[in-house]
Design an enzyme around this catalytic site. Structure first.
Site, PDB file in Angstrom:
ATOM      1  N   TYR A 157       0.760  -1.176   0.119  1.00 49.29           N
ATOM      2  CA  TYR A 157       0.247   0.189  -0.109  1.00 49.29           C
ATOM      3  C   TYR A 157       0.881   1.127  -0.027  1.00 49.29           C
ATOM      4  CZ  TYR A 157      -3.921   2.954   0.940  1.00 49.29           C
ATOM      5  OH  TYR A 157      -4.779   4.035   0.665  1.00 49.29           O
TER       6      TYR A 157
ATOM      7  N   TRP B  44       3.386   4.474   0.447  1.00 52.71           N
ATOM      8  CA  TRP B  44       3.895   5.351   1.445  1.00 52.71           C
ATOM      9  C   TRP B  44       4.956   4.749   2.284  1.00 52.71           C
ATOM     10  CZ3 TRP B  44       2.412  10.019   1.288  1.00 52.71           C
ATOM     11  CH2 TRP B  44       0.900  10.325   0.902  1.00 52.71           C
TER      12      TRP B  44
END
Length: 768
Positions: free
Chosen positions: A116, A118
């Site tokens: 995901y 980040w």
């Protein structure tokens, strides 16, 4: 800025450049400790930088490869012990050998590539890109996810009705235009600096506070519509309209009704630039259902007096009005509706495409928004071709693992959840950003094998079967760059890897070699070779456009490269306004679709063919509940480096802080600083109470990101003693259209905790 040699923990070195999602910075060793300072040109640096020093050698770091005892001794398979089992330390050779065997026997269509983003601001050491490239190049593909937890609903609705979300958020009205032109900024969900301080690829200059100050001093009026007063900075001098959470659509409809009933709507703009207005007007004025969507109708729904709504509707026409809609509004039931209704409101005012006016999705929700774009591209690691077609909306992972083969609706398609045996997670912590964590824990216990690359012992790592320790960004080289920030950064290595930690690229290179795919994965390049390759693509683009570009070695020595930026031209919406026929929008009609025949054709009752009020189901019904707002934290990015100094300093009694209105606290016998228990049918957690009249009555605010810390992991619904609100939130989609995340809001009971206070163990390594 030269590279004078790697500084060591016992010596001193020069300050050298690096970058993070929360800011460009420089680091150096002084007296055996790492010191960090923001980039000197940043006018408003982010204090999250101070999480780095304490995180480097924290006890939460993973020191060597680990394998869950039950998986090692009993073999792969579903296992209820995940999350509470012991781990066995193994060598890198054994860990990668076991993993290579498991990957070789698992078909690609039964592997979920669960990453995901980040994890790093770098263009190369970006875990999501790394794991997806590996799965594509070495295995032929994987089951993927689409959209994001932050913008799951808007990612789907906006292309249907106006254009890609990127065009609405990153190439639209700029902060400079707000400072110069806006007269009223109607900010639904606010524009909190804690959110705009963060951006993918990094931020060299945090400009939002200064631009809001300049606009306010010029006379621009900011109106904050939301339950939390601090969702606009003090410099904006915002007028606060406290609103019951998840009722913004009702207010938007009432404002449009007031404007239309007074004949103040811009008929010319509606006729020239939109489609479907007559059908929507019939709904708005109550011609079809007998209920005008007026101020008197909206007032009891949203908790704002009808007189104030009517006065605001009369105040907007004739002004340069910018309507902004925050990510938070669409992270809730029927989250597509406020995104669409906010666009319709801007159309009713005829402001779309004007400098400092119109519609902007998510202005202030990320550091990407409201900035000019670079004229040149910044390359990313190629991910190769995924030959597996199966996918899920990102927030539906528990549904997929718990209900393989079950059918569901998504964006006009009828799909089925794939059957997944192996989950490979590198980058991200689903036990932070997913909802109903007890359900997620049950879902992860169903898979055959869960593999995790992690820097520290997050709850996701504790639920894994094979845990591979990876380096922090400070422990590797990379290139920091974003399409909306002018500074490219040579991210120098600031510390040696912790214990046996390796970077993702080194791990995947070794795995690819064991699977006979090393050449395909690496293309014969080491990590530094890839940095040179990625930089050279930007340098070539610069030279092709007539700009000077140093070679890679000169760039690395200098530390920074300023990139040219595109003019502030208002993007797609400005071009469309000026020439609707010559610059049509990428919608079926080429116009803004206030009514969408496409969406109407899907037949979704939870997302009809035009913006509409649909009453949320997750609302207080039983005795004295509160609405929980589970928003983004101010002291870390999501759950990253929760064990860092700045994040830890913000906690009280070791626990995350929950804000309540003094009246709600008094009714429950809660004093400032008390530990409180928040609970509902899905779970319970502890937090430290802080009383504030900046939270509207009836609301409790507990930010996300505290590491999930169950008091007894053997229980079905253990108490999280640390304060993770996602033990409480509902794991349901926004609607059948987008299936987005609804984790922003839920309802909870709150009481003073009177038992023995459990210790925080979230950062202690599990038993080995």
């Amino acid at each position: 800025m030269g590279d004078r040699g790697m500084p060591g923990p016992d010596g001193a070195g020069d300050f050298r450049p690096h970058s993070s999602h929360w800011g460009v910075f420089e680091g150096a060793w002084r007296d055996g400790a790492l010191q960090v300072r923001p980039h000197p040109a940043d006018p408003d640096p982010n204090r999250i930088l101070q999480n780095f020093p304490a995180a480097l050698r924290h006890r939460a770091r993973i020191a060597q490869p680990m394998v869950r005892r039950g998986w090692l001794e009993d073999g792969p398979g579903a296992d209820a012990r995940r999350g509470r089992d012991e781990f066995v330390p193994v060598s890198w050779d054994r860990a990668l050998g076991l993993l290579a065997e498991e990957l070789a026997r698992t078909p690609p269509e039964r592997i979920f590539g669960g990453s995901y983003g980040w994890s790093s601001a770098g263009r190369f050491h970006h875990a999501q890109s790394q794991v997806h490239r590996f799965l594509n190049m070495a295995l032929g593909g994987y089951v993927r996810s689409v959209n994001s937890y932050s913008a799951g609903a808007s990612n789907v609705i906006l292309p249907h009705v106006v254009g890609p979300m990127e065009a609405m958020s990153r190439r639209n009205v700029t902060w400079d235009a707000v400072a110069e032109h806006s007269e009223i900024v109607l900010a639904f969900g606010g524009m909190a600096l804690k959110n705009s301080m963060v951006a993918g690829g990094g931020v060299s200059r945090h400009i939002e506070r200064g631009c809001m100050r300049a606009a306010a001093e010029r006379g621009c009026e900011f109106l904050l519509v939301g339950p939390l007063r601090d969702d606009c900075p003090a410099e904006a001098r915002a007028e606060w309209l406290p609103i019951i959470p998840n009722t913004d659509t009702a207010l938007m409809l009432a404002l449009m009704h007031g404007i239309v009933a007074a004949g103040k709507h811009d008929r010319g703009f509606l006729d020239r630039c939109t489609t479907g207005w007559p059908a929507f007007e019939d709904y708005l004025l109550g011609r079809r259902d007998g209920q005008p969507k007026d101020a008197a109708w909206a007032a009891p729904l949203c908790g704002i007096p009808a007189e104030r709504i009517a006065a605001l509707a009369a105040r907007l026409p004739g002004k340069r009005v910018l309507v902004t809609v925050a990510h938070s509004l669409q992270r809730a039931e029927f989250g597509e509706q406020p995104v669409w209704a906010g666009l319709a409101l801007a159309c009713v005012l005829g402001q779309v495409g004007l400098p400092g006016g119109g519609y902007h999705y998510a202005l202030g929700a990320l550091g990407h928004t409201g900035r000019r774009s670079n004229l040149v591209s910044t390359a990313a690691l190629p991910q190769g071709r995924n030959r597996v077609g199966a996918f899920i909306p990102v927030a539906r992972i528990s549904d997929m693992l718990l209900n393989p083969g079950a059918e569901y609706d998504y964006n006009g398609q009828r799909l089925a959840y794939p059957e997944v045996d192996l989950v490979y997670w590198a980058g991200g912590n689903p036990f932070h950003h997913h909802q109903d964590l007890n359900r997620l824990r049950d879902a992860f216990r169903r898979v055959r094998t869960l593999v995790v690359h992690e820097q520290a012992w997050t709850a996701t790592a504790r639920h894994a079967d094979i845990v591979l320790p990876v380096t922090l960004t400070l422990e590797r080289e990379d290139i920091g760059s974003s399409q909306t920030d002018p500074l490219m950064v040579a991210m120098h290595k600031l510390a040696e890897p912790f214990a046996e930690a390796r970077d993702d690229y080194a791990i995947f290179t070794d795995l690819a070699a064991r699977l006979g795919k090393e050449d395909a994965f690496t293309e014969g390049r080491g990590a530094r070779d890839w940095l040179r390759n990625l930089y050279d693509r930007t340098a070539l683009d610069l030279r092709d456009k007539g700009f000077d570009a140093p070679d890679f070695d000169a760039f690395w020595q200098a530390g920074y490269l300023e990139l040219p930026q595109a003019p502030d031209d208002g993007g797609m919406l400005r071009a469309f306004r000026e020439d609707p026929e010559g610059a049509p929008l990428p919608t079926p009609s080429g116009r803004i679709e206030i009514f969408s025949a496409t969406i109407a054709g899907f037949g979704y009752a939870d997302c009809p063919g035009h913006p509409a009020w649909i009453a949320p189901r997750d609302v207080p019904e039983d005795a004295a509940p509160l609405r929980l707002v589970a928003n983004q934290p101010a002291t870390r990015l999501h759950s990253q480096l929760d064990f860092g100094g700045h994040s830890q300093d913000s906690k009280r009694r070791g626990r995350e802080v929950a804000w309540l209105h003094p009246a709600d606290a008094a009714a429950r016998g809660i004093a400032d600083g008390d530990v409180i228990r928040l609970f509902n049918a899905r779970g319970a957690c502890l937090a430290a109470a802080e009383l504030s009249d900046g939270v509207m009555p009836g609301v409790v605010n507990l930010p996300t990101g505290a590491w999930y810390d169950p008091e007894d992991a053997a229980e079905d619904k253990p108490l999280c003693v640390h304060g993770n609100p996602n033990v409480l939130t509902r794991d349901v989609g926004t609607s059948r259209l987008a299936q987005g995340c609804t984790g922003q809001l839920t309802t909870v009971q709150v009481e003073r905790f009177t038992g023995n206070l459990p210790p925080i163990r979230a950062f202690d390594p599990p038993g080995a």
